[in-house]
Design a protein around this motif. Structure first.
Motif, PDB file in Angstrom:
ATOM      1  N   GLU A 101       0.833  -1.204   0.000  1.00  0.00           N
ATOM      2  CA  GLU A 101       0.000   0.000   0.000  1.00  0.00           C
ATOM      3  C   GLU A 101       0.868   1.255   0.000  1.00  0.00           C
ATOM      4  N   ASN A 102       0.225   2.358  -0.444  1.00  0.00           N
ATOM      5  CA  ASN A 102       0.900   3.667  -0.463  1.00  0.00           C
ATOM      6  C   ASN A 102       2.220   3.606  -1.239  1.00  0.00           C
ATOM      7  N   VAL A 103       2.103   3.195  -2.491  1.00  0.00           N
ATOM      8  CA  VAL A 103       3.271   3.147  -3.371  1.00  0.00           C
ATOM      9  C   VAL A 103       3.369   4.479  -4.124  1.00  0.00           C
ATOM     10  N   TYR A 104       4.535   5.097  -4.099  1.00  0.00           N
ATOM     11  CA  TYR A 104       4.780   6.361  -4.790  1.00  0.00           C
ATOM     12  C   TYR A 104       5.882   6.134  -5.819  1.00  0.00           C
ATOM     13  N   ILE A 105       5.585   6.531  -7.076  1.00  0.00           N
ATOM     14  CA  ILE A 105       6.532   6.329  -8.167  1.00  0.00           C
ATOM     15  C   ILE A 105       6.725   7.659  -8.893  1.00  0.00           C
ATOM     16  N   LYS A 106       7.951   8.021  -9.156  1.00  0.00           N
ATOM     17  CA  LYS A 106       8.251   9.225  -9.934  1.00  0.00           C
ATOM     18  C   LYS A 106       9.132   8.821 -11.111  1.00  0.00           C
ATOM     19  N   ILE A 107       8.689   9.176 -12.329  1.00  0.00           N
ATOM     20  CA  ILE A 107       9.363   8.767 -13.562  1.00  0.00           C
ATOM     21  C   ILE A 107       9.697  10.018 -14.369  1.00  0.00           C
ATOM     22  N   SER A 108      10.912  10.157 -14.805  1.00  0.00           N
ATOM     23  CA  SER A 108      11.311  11.236 -15.712  1.00  0.00           C
ATOM     24  C   SER A 108      11.597  10.634 -17.079  1.00  0.00           C
ATOM     25  N   LEU A 109      10.999  11.236 -18.109  1.00  0.00           N
ATOM     26  CA  LEU A 109      11.147  10.741 -19.475  1.00  0.00           C
ATOM     27  C   LEU A 109      11.946  11.745 -20.290  1.00  0.00           C
ATOM     28  N   ARG A 110      13.007  11.264 -20.915  1.00  0.00           N
ATOM     29  CA  ARG A 110      13.840  12.109 -21.773  1.00  0.00           C
ATOM     30  C   ARG A 110      13.357  11.974 -23.214  1.00  0.00           C
ATOM     31  N   LEU A 111      13.122  13.108 -23.859  1.00  0.00           N
ATOM     32  CA  LEU A 111      12.630  13.133 -25.239  1.00  0.00           C
ATOM     33  C   LEU A 111      13.746  13.608 -26.155  1.00  0.00           C
ATOM     34  N   SER A 154      13.041   7.815 -23.564  1.00  0.00           N
ATOM     35  CA  SER A 154      13.694   6.878 -22.652  1.00  0.00           C
ATOM     36  C   SER A 154      13.476   7.339 -21.212  1.00  0.00           C
ATOM     37  N   THR A 155      13.722   6.441 -20.279  1.00  0.00           N
ATOM     38  CA  THR A 155      13.600   6.766 -18.858  1.00  0.00           C
ATOM     39  C   THR A 155      14.926   7.343 -18.374  1.00  0.00           C
ATOM     40  N   SER A 156      14.908   8.602 -17.966  1.00  0.00           N
ATOM     41  CA  SER A 156      16.135   9.221 -17.468  1.00  0.00           C
ATOM     42  C   SER A 156      16.258   9.072 -15.959  1.00  0.00           C
ATOM     43  N   ASP A 157      15.145   8.866 -15.270  1.00  0.00           N
ATOM     44  CA  ASP A 157      15.201   8.686 -13.823  1.00  0.00           C
ATOM     45  C   ASP A 157      13.916   8.007 -13.361  1.00  0.00           C
ATOM     46  N   ILE A 210      12.651  -5.562  -2.689  1.00  0.00           N
ATOM     47  CA  ILE A 210      12.545  -6.243  -3.989  1.00  0.00           C
ATOM     48  C   ILE A 210      11.566  -5.518  -4.896  1.00  0.00           C
ATOM     49  N   LEU A 211      10.392  -5.151  -4.367  1.00  0.00           N
ATOM     50  CA  LEU A 211       9.374  -4.502  -5.192  1.00  0.00           C
ATOM     51  C   LEU A 211       9.825  -3.126  -5.650  1.00  0.00           C
ATOM     52  N   GLU A 212      10.471  -2.364  -4.775  1.00  0.00           N
ATOM     53  CA  GLU A 212      10.927  -1.032  -5.179  1.00  0.00           C
ATOM     54  C   GLU A 212      11.900  -1.130  -6.345  1.00  0.00           C
ATOM     55  N   SER A 213      12.763  -2.126  -6.347  1.00  0.00           N
ATOM     56  CA  SER A 213      13.693  -2.315  -7.452  1.00  0.00           C
ATOM     57  C   SER A 213      12.980  -2.816  -8.708  1.00  0.00           C
ATOM     58  N   LYS A 214      12.068  -3.767  -8.521  1.00  0.00           N
ATOM     59  CA  LYS A 214      11.384  -4.372  -9.663  1.00  0.00           C
ATOM     60  C   LYS A 214      10.471  -3.385 -10.384  1.00  0.00           C
ATOM     61  N   VAL A 215       9.831  -2.483  -9.632  1.00  0.00           N
ATOM     62  CA  VAL A 215       8.911  -1.530 -10.249  1.00  0.00           C
ATOM     63  C   VAL A 215       9.643  -0.663 -11.253  1.00  0.00           C
ATOM     64  N   CYS A 216      10.792  -0.101 -10.877  1.00  0.00           N
ATOM     65  CA  CYS A 216      11.522   0.765 -11.806  1.00  0.00           C
ATOM     66  C   CYS A 216      12.084  -0.025 -12.992  1.00  0.00           C
ATOM     67  N   ASP A 217      12.463  -1.281 -12.760  1.00  0.00           N
ATOM     68  CA  ASP A 217      12.879  -2.129 -13.886  1.00  0.00           C
ATOM     69  C   ASP A 217      11.727  -2.318 -14.860  1.00  0.00           C
ATOM     70  N   SER A 218      10.533  -2.528 -14.316  1.00  0.00           N
ATOM     71  CA  SER A 218       9.363  -2.718 -15.173  1.00  0.00           C
ATOM     72  C   SER A 218       9.004  -1.439 -15.915  1.00  0.00           C
ATOM     73  N   VAL A 219       9.146  -0.289 -15.254  1.00  0.00           N
ATOM     74  CA  VAL A 219       8.881   0.997 -15.911  1.00  0.00           C
ATOM     75  C   VAL A 219       9.817   1.185 -17.097  1.00  0.00           C
ATOM     76  N   ALA A 220      11.112   0.947 -16.869  1.00  0.00           N
ATOM     77  CA  ALA A 220      12.093   1.108 -17.955  1.00  0.00           C
ATOM     78  C   ALA A 220      11.787   0.162 -19.112  1.00  0.00           C
TER      79      ALA A 220
END
Length: 456
Positions: A109-119, A130-133, A167-177
Motif C-alpha cells: 500500500e501507499n506506493v509512490y513512483i516518480k518517472i522522468s522521461l527524456r525526449l 527513454s527513462t532518465s530517472d 525487492i518490489l521497489e527495485s522491480k517496479v523501476c525495472d518494469s517501468v524502464a
C-alpha cells in the motif's frame, strides 16, 4: 534551422496520452515476476529457524492517482501516488522438530513512483523516448500467513516485509524502464518522418531538434518539406521563424508555414507535375466550340491560312514554381501560367503556334479530414498579355473566355481532385483527429484538433 512545421501537444493532449500509458503500465506491473525468498533467523531458547517463500504471484497492481507534466529542460515527468498491489504465495518453515507450510497474502500500500522521461531524436530525425530517472517508495507492506503456529510467523514477518519492500521497489523501476523501451518507444517510432504522397512527391517530417517542454505544452519542430521523388533538391528559400499562439483548447496543434506550402509548389514544379495538356477531347460537350485552328483564327487570322481546320493542343506550364503568401486573411496566390498552343499535323507531329502568358488570382479553402490537410482552389478570371496581332478587343475577349473555360471546367477540377486527397499530417499509428479547425496567421496556417486513440 527553423522548422517548416511545428507540432504542439498541450496538457490536455498529454493527459489523454497519459491515460493510455498508465493502463499499459498497470498491465506491465501486474506481470512482475518475483524471486523466491529464503532465510534464517534465531529465536531465543528455540534456536535457528529456516523459512522459504515460493511461487510468488502478483494478482494485481493498481495506479489510481497519477499525473503527467512537461518540465522545462527535463522532458516529461510522471508522478504516481497511492498505488497498491496484492500478491500471494506459498511458505515453508523448519525449526527443530517443527515442520509447517501453507500460503500467504501480501498487500502493498501507499506506493509512490516518480518517472522522468527524456525526449529526443535520432540521426534519421525520428523521435526517441527513454527513462532518465525513476524512483519508487513503498510506505506499507502487510503479510498475512495462514497456519496453526501464528506466534512463529509473527517472529519473522517484519523481516519478510522489509525484504519484499526492497525487492518490489527495485522491480517496479525495472518494469517501468522495460515498458517505456518496449511499448512507448516502439509506439512513438510509428510516427512517419517521411511519406510518399504520390508517384512524384514525398514529404519530410523529420525532427530538426528534440522536443521542447514548456510549463504548458510539448513543442516539436519538424522539417516540414515536400520533395520530388525523382530529383530531390534544396528549395531556393528558407523557412521563417514560426511561433504558435498560446492556444490550449485542443489536445494538439499543427503550424504549417508558408515554407511548407511553397516547398510543395517547388517539388511539384521540379517533378514536372505542373505541366498540363488540353486537347479537344477534354472539352465538355456542352461548350459550343472546339479546340482547333478555325476557332482561334478569330484573333489569329494567320492560323486559317497556315493550318486550316486542324486540331490543336494547349500545354499549360509555369516558368517558376508558384509562390504563395499566408496572412490573417488567408492564402494569396497569383501564378503566371504560360500557354503554348500547337497545331496537331496529320502525321501527329506538333507545330508551335503561339505562346500566351496569363496571370490569375487564386483563392483557397483549407480544412482537415481523416488526418490530412485538404483544400480546394477557386480562380478569378484570367487577364494576360500575348505577342499577337488579333482582331482588336473582340479577339482578346474571346481568348479570355476560352481560357476561363479551360481553367474552370478542365484544369481546376483536376487540381481540386488532387487537393481533395490531401496531404498527411505527422501522426503516429492509430491516431484519429476530431473537433478540428483551421485558422490563418501571418506566415503560417494553424490547425487544432482533439485526439482519439484506437487500441489494437
Amino acid at each position: 534551422t527553423n522548422p517548416g512545421f511545428v507540432v504542439r501537444i498541450t496538457q490536455a493532449g498529454l493527459d489523454y496520452a497519459h491515460q493510455h500509458g498508465i493502463a499499459i503500465l498497470e498491465k506491465e506491473l501486474a506481470q512482475l515476476t518475483l524471486p523466491d525468498i529464503s532465510g534464517d533467523f534465531r529465536v531465543l531458547r528455540v534456536g535457528k529457524v529456516h523459512y522459504e517463500l515460493s511461487r510468488l504471484r502478483l494478482r494485481n497492481f493498481h495506479l489510481p492517482y497519477s499525473r503527467i507534466s512537461p518540465v522545462p529542460n527535463v522532458g516529461l515527468q510522471v508522478s504516481i501516488s497511492n498505488a497498491f498491489a496484492e500478491l500471494d504465495g506459498d511458505w515453508r518453515v523448519k525449526m527443530l522438530f517443527i515442520r509447517d507450510h501453507g500460503s500467504f497474502d501480501l498487500k502493498v500500500e501507499n506506493v509512490y513512483i516518480k518517472i522522468s522521461l527524456r525526449l529526443g531524436s535520432d540521426a534519421a530525425g525520428k523521435p526517441t523516448i527513454s527513462t532518465s530517472d525513476c524512483s519508487t517508495r513503498i510506505s506499507k507492506v502487510r503479510v498475512l500467513f495462514s497456519g496453526k503456529f501464528g506466534w512463529l510467523y509473527n517472529l519473522f514477518h517484519s523481516a519478510i516485509e522489509s525484504k519484499f519492500k526492497k525487492i518490489l521497489e527495485s522491480k517496479v523501476c525495472d518494469s517501468v524502464a522495460k515498458s517505456v523501451r518496449s511499448e512507448l518507444q516502439t509506439y512513438v517510432r510509428t510516427l512517419p518522418v517521411t511519406a510518399k504522397i504520390d508517384a512524384r512527391t514525398g514529404i519530410d517530417y523529420s525532427f530538426v531538434a528534440p522536443p521542447v517542454a514548456t510549463t504548458q505544452s510539448l513543442d516539436t519542430g519538424l522539417k516540414g518539406e515536400f520533395y520530388s521523388l525523382s530529383h530531390r533538391s534544396t528549395a531556393p528559400f528558407s523557412p521563417l521563424p514560426l511561433s504558435l499562439p498560446s492556444d490550449h483548447d485542443r489536445m494538439v496543434y499543427f503550424g504549417a508555414s508558408s515554407y511548407f506550402f511553397n516547398t510543395a509548389g517547388f517539388a511539384y514544379h521540379t517533378s514536372g507535375a505542373l505541366v498540363f495538356e488540353i486537347t479537344d477531347a477534354m472539352i465538355p460537350k456542352d461548350v459550343d466550340f472546339h479546340l482547333n485552328t478555325s476557332t482561334f483564327s478569330a484573333f489569329v487570322p494567320q492560323l486559317e491560312q497556315m493550318y486550316p481546320n486542324m486540331p490543336m493542343k494547349l500545354r499549360l506550364s509555369t516558368l517558376t514554381a508558384p509562390f504563395l503568401n499566408i496572412g490573417p486573411e488567408g492564402i494569396s496566390l497569383k501564378p503566371i501560367v504560360d500557354v503554348q498552343a500547337y497545331a496537331i499535323l496529320p502525321n501527329s507531329s506538333l507545330a508551335p503556334l503561339f505562346l500566351l502568358s496569363l496571370v490569375r488570382n487564386v483563392s483557397t479553402v483549407i480544412d482537415v479530414r481523416s488526418g490530412h490537410i485538404v483544400g480546394s482552389l477557386n480562380v478569378g478570371r484570367y487577364g494576360g498579355e500575348w505577342p499577337l496581332l488579333g482582331r482588336g478587343k473582340l479577339g482578346v475577349r474571346l481568348l479570355q473566355s476560352i481560357m476561363n473555360i479551360f481553367a474552370s471546367d478542365i484544369l481546376l477540377p483536376r487540381l481540386n481532385a488532387r487537393l481533395d486527397e490531401g496531404f498527411p499530417l505527422p501522426l503516429p499509428d492509430r491516431i484519429q483527429l476530431f473537433n478540428t479547425f483551421a485558422r490563418f496567421h501571418q506566415n503560417f496556417l494553424l490547425l487544432g484538433a482533439d485526439v482519439h486513440f484506437q487500441p489494437k
